[in-house]
Design a protein around this motif. Structure first.
Motif, PDB file in Angstrom:
ATOM      1  N   LEU A 307      45.195  52.642  19.923  1.00  0.00           N
ATOM      2  CA  LEU A 307      45.905  51.352  19.872  1.00  0.00           C
ATOM      3  C   LEU A 307      47.343  51.516  20.351  1.00  0.00           C
ATOM      4  CD1 LEU A 307      44.549  49.816  16.567  1.00  0.00           C
ATOM      5  CD2 LEU A 307      43.702  49.551  18.893  1.00  0.00           C
ATOM      6  N   HIS A 308      47.954  50.398  20.688  1.00  0.00           N
ATOM      7  CA  HIS A 308      49.337  50.386  21.154  1.00  0.00           C
ATOM      8  C   HIS A 308      50.256  49.952  20.020  1.00  0.00           C
ATOM      9  CE1 HIS A 308      48.329  50.931  25.447  1.00  0.00           C
ATOM     10  NE2 HIS A 308      47.165  50.532  25.000  1.00  0.00           N
ATOM     11  N   VAL A 309      51.491  50.355  20.119  1.00  0.00           N
ATOM     12  CA  VAL A 309      52.459  49.969  19.088  1.00  0.00           C
ATOM     13  C   VAL A 309      52.693  48.465  19.174  1.00  0.00           C
ATOM     14  CG1 VAL A 309      54.824  50.282  18.272  1.00  0.00           C
ATOM     15  CG2 VAL A 309      53.538  52.230  19.203  1.00  0.00           C
ATOM     16  N   LYS A 310      52.645  47.812  18.013  1.00  0.00           N
ATOM     17  CA  LYS A 310      52.838  46.363  18.003  1.00  0.00           C
ATOM     18  C   LYS A 310      54.220  46.000  18.533  1.00  0.00           C
ATOM     19  CE  LYS A 310      49.799  45.569  14.082  1.00  0.00           C
ATOM     20  NZ  LYS A 310      49.551  44.871  12.836  1.00  0.00           N
ATOM     21  N   PRO A 311      54.290  44.935  19.308  1.00  0.00           N
ATOM     22  CA  PRO A 311      55.589  44.530  19.842  1.00  0.00           C
ATOM     23  C   PRO A 311      56.532  44.120  18.699  1.00  0.00           C
ATOM     24  CG  PRO A 311      53.913  42.868  20.287  1.00  0.00           C
ATOM     25  CD  PRO A 311      53.214  44.019  19.676  1.00  0.00           C
ATOM     26  N   GLN A 314      59.945  39.499  20.784  1.00  0.00           N
ATOM     27  CA  GLN A 314      59.673  38.993  22.121  1.00  0.00           C
ATOM     28  C   GLN A 314      60.786  38.055  22.567  1.00  0.00           C
ATOM     29  OE1 GLN A 314      57.273  38.819  19.669  1.00  0.00           O
ATOM     30  NE2 GLN A 314      56.161  40.602  20.392  1.00  0.00           N
ATOM     31  N   LYS A 316      62.077  34.787  24.300  1.00  0.00           N
ATOM     32  CA  LYS A 316      61.532  33.440  24.544  1.00  0.00           C
ATOM     33  C   LYS A 316      61.468  33.170  26.043  1.00  0.00           C
ATOM     34  CE  LYS A 316      61.056  30.499  20.808  1.00  0.00           C
ATOM     35  NZ  LYS A 316      59.665  30.296  20.510  1.00  0.00           N
ATOM     36  N   LEU A 317      60.297  32.809  26.454  1.00  0.00           N
ATOM     37  CA  LEU A 317      60.090  32.459  27.853  1.00  0.00           C
ATOM     38  C   LEU A 317      59.128  31.285  27.879  1.00  0.00           C
ATOM     39  CD1 LEU A 317      59.530  35.872  29.648  1.00  0.00           C
ATOM     40  CD2 LEU A 317      61.378  34.268  30.083  1.00  0.00           C
ATOM     41  N   GLY A 318      59.140  30.534  28.939  1.00  0.00           N
ATOM     42  CA  GLY A 318      58.125  29.468  29.102  1.00  0.00           C
ATOM     43  C   GLY A 318      58.205  28.491  27.968  1.00  0.00           C
TER      44      GLY A 318
ATOM     45  N   HIS B  58      55.860  29.228  32.623  1.00  0.00           N
ATOM     46  CA  HIS B  58      57.228  29.117  33.114  1.00  0.00           C
ATOM     47  C   HIS B  58      57.431  30.122  34.262  1.00  0.00           C
ATOM     48  CE1 HIS B  58      61.572  29.011  33.269  1.00  0.00           C
ATOM     49  NE2 HIS B  58      61.548  27.951  32.444  1.00  0.00           N
ATOM     50  N   LYS B  60      59.807  31.807  35.109  1.00  0.00           N
ATOM     51  CA  LYS B  60      60.503  33.031  34.719  1.00  0.00           C
ATOM     52  C   LYS B  60      59.539  34.033  34.091  1.00  0.00           C
ATOM     53  CE  LYS B  60      65.249  31.506  33.886  1.00  0.00           C
ATOM     54  NZ  LYS B  60      65.995  30.862  32.792  1.00  0.00           N
ATOM     55  N   ALA B  61      58.509  33.523  33.419  1.00  0.00           N
ATOM     56  CA  ALA B  61      57.537  34.413  32.782  1.00  0.00           C
ATOM     57  C   ALA B  61      56.652  35.095  33.831  1.00  0.00           C
ATOM     58  CB  ALA B  61      56.673  33.636  31.793  1.00  0.00           C
ATOM     59  N   ASN B  89      51.387  25.058  27.632  1.00  0.00           N
ATOM     60  CA  ASN B  89      52.092  24.070  26.791  1.00  0.00           C
ATOM     61  C   ASN B  89      52.035  22.686  27.448  1.00  0.00           C
ATOM     62  OD1 ASN B  89      53.953  24.230  28.946  1.00  0.00           O
ATOM     63  ND2 ASN B  89      55.066  25.898  27.915  1.00  0.00           N
ATOM     64  N   SER B 113      49.537  39.746  16.772  1.00  0.00           N
ATOM     65  CA  SER B 113      50.303  40.690  17.586  1.00  0.00           C
ATOM     66  C   SER B 113      50.192  40.342  19.066  1.00  0.00           C
ATOM     67  CB  SER B 113      49.795  42.122  17.374  1.00  0.00           C
ATOM     68  OG  SER B 113      49.856  42.466  16.024  1.00  0.00           O
ATOM     69  N   LEU B 116      51.979  36.983  19.690  1.00  0.00           N
ATOM     70  CA  LEU B 116      53.444  37.151  19.717  1.00  0.00           C
ATOM     71  C   LEU B 116      53.877  37.777  21.032  1.00  0.00           C
ATOM     72  CD1 LEU B 116      53.986  38.301  16.030  1.00  0.00           C
ATOM     73  CD2 LEU B 116      55.085  36.319  17.118  1.00  0.00           C
ATOM     74  N   SER B 117      53.115  38.765  21.468  1.00  0.00           N
ATOM     75  CA  SER B 117      53.462  39.468  22.706  1.00  0.00           C
ATOM     76  C   SER B 117      53.295  38.565  23.918  1.00  0.00           C
ATOM     77  CB  SER B 117      52.578  40.711  22.817  1.00  0.00           C
ATOM     78  OG  SER B 117      52.379  41.075  24.143  1.00  0.00           O
ATOM     79  N   ASN B 120      54.781  34.428  22.236  1.00  0.00           N
ATOM     80  CA  ASN B 120      55.929  34.358  21.339  1.00  0.00           C
ATOM     81  C   ASN B 120      55.685  33.462  20.125  1.00  0.00           C
ATOM     82  OD1 ASN B 120      58.413  35.218  20.567  1.00  0.00           O
ATOM     83  ND2 ASN B 120      59.583  33.887  21.936  1.00  0.00           N
ATOM     84  N   LYS B 129      50.177  24.205  18.621  1.00  0.00           N
ATOM     85  CA  LYS B 129      50.775  23.653  19.851  1.00  0.00           C
ATOM     86  C   LYS B 129      49.727  23.110  20.823  1.00  0.00           C
ATOM     87  CE  LYS B 129      54.680  26.898  19.698  1.00  0.00           C
ATOM     88  NZ  LYS B 129      55.189  28.161  20.299  1.00  0.00           N
ATOM     89  N   CYS B 154      41.738  43.982  19.878  1.00  0.00           N
ATOM     90  CA  CYS B 154      43.136  43.767  20.238  1.00  0.00           C
ATOM     91  C   CYS B 154      43.791  45.122  20.470  1.00  0.00           C
ATOM     92  CB  CYS B 154      43.832  43.021  19.100  1.00  0.00           C
ATOM     93  SG  CYS B 154      45.632  42.963  19.266  1.00  0.00           S
ATOM     94  N   PRO B 155      44.550  45.263  21.545  1.00  0.00           N
ATOM     95  CA  PRO B 155      45.168  46.563  21.821  1.00  0.00           C
ATOM     96  C   PRO B 155      46.192  46.972  20.755  1.00  0.00           C
ATOM     97  CG  PRO B 155      45.995  44.890  23.328  1.00  0.00           C
ATOM     98  CD  PRO B 155      44.868  44.267  22.565  1.00  0.00           C
ATOM     99  N   TYR B 156      46.660  46.000  19.942  1.00  0.00           N
ATOM    100  CA  TYR B 156      47.611  46.308  18.865  1.00  0.00           C
ATOM    101  C   TYR B 156      46.918  46.447  17.512  1.00  0.00           C
ATOM    102  CZ  TYR B 156      50.746  44.424  22.428  1.00  0.00           C
ATOM    103  OH  TYR B 156      51.398  44.168  23.598  1.00  0.00           O
ATOM    104  N   GLU B 157      45.951  45.559  17.268  1.00  0.00           N
ATOM    105  CA  GLU B 157      45.367  45.477  15.927  1.00  0.00           C
ATOM    106  C   GLU B 157      43.969  46.061  15.822  1.00  0.00           C
ATOM    107  OE1 GLU B 157      45.786  41.599  14.107  1.00  0.00           O
ATOM    108  OE2 GLU B 157      47.760  41.290  15.004  1.00  0.00           O
ATOM    109  N   GLY B 158      43.361  46.381  16.961  1.00  0.00           N
ATOM    110  CA  GLY B 158      42.000  46.930  16.922  1.00  0.00           C
ATOM    111  C   GLY B 158      40.973  45.835  16.704  1.00  0.00           C
ATOM    112  N   TYR B 248      48.374  47.499  29.773  1.00  0.00           N
ATOM    113  CA  TYR B 248      48.495  48.607  28.818  1.00  0.00           C
ATOM    114  C   TYR B 248      48.047  49.926  29.418  1.00  0.00           C
ATOM    115  CZ  TYR B 248      48.719  44.461  25.983  1.00  0.00           C
ATOM    116  OH  TYR B 248      49.052  43.226  25.500  1.00  0.00           O
TER     117      TYR B 248
END
Lengths: 318, 318
Positions: A307-311, A314, A316-318, B58, B60-61, B89, B113, B116-117, B120, B129, B154-158, B248
């Motif tokens: 597994l990867h380290v949780k972020p 983050q 804010k974008l978009g 967005h 920018k993203a 959105n 996770s 959020l990554s 956000n 939303k 999930c790459p963070y949570e398994g 990843y």
């Protein structure tokens, strides 16, 4: 409806590592005998139960395996693992047995075109040459397994009728062979076909133990393995780092990589007895020694369990 | 025992080409709008019935997709194919609908996770939303499909509990969504799991149309597709030339390549409505334009149907 949500597959399989034969023979640059033995020992340490360590073909045909005797002789202390060698003829069988091998694997193509290209005989002629090999082995107390190359499709002839496989299997049975490796030599099999053919063959040849030798040339090897599992097959060949290319498609993937097959099986809840972490380490080492791999997902992406380290935060974008 | 030798799978599937969104967004070097449109047109000419052509995130993203409006606007003459765009959105949805898109796809992660990554927000916040997006779409007569990212791991949570998927699906149903794409975003799914989860979800959500978005990061995508077929799923995403890497695991395979999936399905006797030869030609062109592929067996080995010339004579060896 109890099994509606569950794939019916075996809980435990046995994998035979074939890189020292099928992988090495595809390498044009000489691999020193010491290196071969070193890799064989590392592979044995992963917990794999069975290994095809060389082939006693004529050294002119495959110079890479001209050290077959030495490889077999110097592997004799590996008593926890079933070692086998491929033999094309009586002379090869005698050389192999003299060197100390306890199990031989026979070569045979399903189609005449592939047989002519590979063994300079039609399939029928090649079948006729097997009996004396088996006689020698039996006399000397050595077990023999059969194989059928291009069993699921021939790069020259295309489709291989199941009747052709049945005819070869009948011949094998007459010769006393009770285990046969079905090889998708150039990656032409698909899961529907594998499932159907194995279903038919297992009905007709219920006493035969089938193993699957799957190449990943067209990305279908794992799906074919799962189809075979669904027909109760529990023996699979694979090759560390996916070594063993396809002579008809330079650069294409070879055998299914051992580390990929073991990873997938473990993820599916199937026992292999193999230490995946150790196997991936061996694959990395082999890739470094040989200078390339033959298609290995584990070497690119690593196992699902990493597994990867949780972020932490983050932007804010978009 | 009538079906003992036959994998029970659908005879016809519908593939959605996602390279113009999921593939292009992973490319750091700017792909000119003209080139994007050119590729979209070539893809449409293969016979593929559905395409995800951009994302209204967005700029920018994902700067690569800052031309989303123009891409949608200038694809409006492609009336034979269902075009959709990803929207994160309300603002994205309005931009997409203004540009002329007739179908939106929503983004939602199964885990906090990953959510959020990626967005956000926690998964719950992200679900909250979605409603206003659907309201806007409904008001303007545009269809909306849902999606669940990292649905099979999930790459963070398994591991992702199936109850989490069920809870999200219930939320989607309340919002009037009747089709959801289940994404194995980082290639963590395995066939036993896919078969089991789909079995459970199809029982619980019998009116929902599921589609599979499979990444081939660990070489299991096709086997997972076959497991999904065995649960009656007929909708699959794929990406030409396998474009769309895994953030990843740099260099690892991305989406299952459209040409590989179509080839495998055709070999299995499944209709896609796609011209495979033409699709392979498009894949070659895309690889040339983009400068690389994302893992494509067809580009390495070609289809099974391309047979080799039979060997005329062989030299005696061995």
């Amino acid at each position: 409806m109890a099994n509606h949500n569950q794939l019916l597959i075996p809980k435990k399989v046995e994998i035979c590592e074939v890189a020292p034969r099928d992988g090495f023979q595809a390498e044009t640059e000489w691999i020193p005998t010491e290196t071969k033995l070193n890799i064989i020992r590392k592979l044995a340490s992963t917990g794999v139960k069975s290994m095809e360590i060389t082939s006693f073909v004529h050294p002119k045909a495959i110079p890479q395996l001209k050290d077959a005797e030495e490889v077999v002789r110097r592997s004799q202390d590996l008593t926890d693992i079933k070692l086998r060698a491929l033999v094309p003829n009586v002379k090869g069988a005698e050389r192999a047995i003299d060197a100390g091998i306890k199990k031989l694997k026979l070569m045979l193509s399903a189609t005449d075109s592939h047989s002519l290209s590979n063994a300079n005989s039609t399939s029928e002629e090649a079948q006729n040459k097997l009996e004396p090999i088996i006689e020698v082995a039996t006399k000397r107390g050595v077990k023999v397994g059969g194989s059928i190359s291009v069993a699921f499709g021939c790069p020259y002839e295309g489709e291989v009728p199941v009747s052709r496989l049945a005819s070869i299997l009948n011949r094998y049975i007459k010769m006393g062979i009770d285990e046969v490796s079905l090889a998708d030599t150039t990656g032409m099999a698909n899961p529907v076909q594998v499932h159907s053919i194995l279903g038919q063959l297992k009905e007709q040849f219920s006493m035969m133990t089938f193993s699957m030798h799957l190449h990943n040339t067209r990305g279908m090897a794992l799906a074919n393995a799962v189809a075979a599992l669904q027909q109760g097959v529990i023996h699979f060949d694979s090759s560390i780092a996916g070594l063993g290319g396809c002579p008809y498609a330079p650069g294409a993937s070879g055998n299914i990589a051992s580390e990929d097959l073991v990873h997938s099986f473990h993820e599916m809840g199937i026992e292999t007895g193999i230490d995946l972490g150790q196997m991936i380490e061996v694959a990395k080492g082999v890739k470094q020694i040989i200078g390339h791999d033959g298609g290995s997902y584990m070497l690119q992406a690593g196992p699902c369990s990493e597994l990867h380290v949780k972020p932490a935060s983050q932007e804010k974008l978009g």
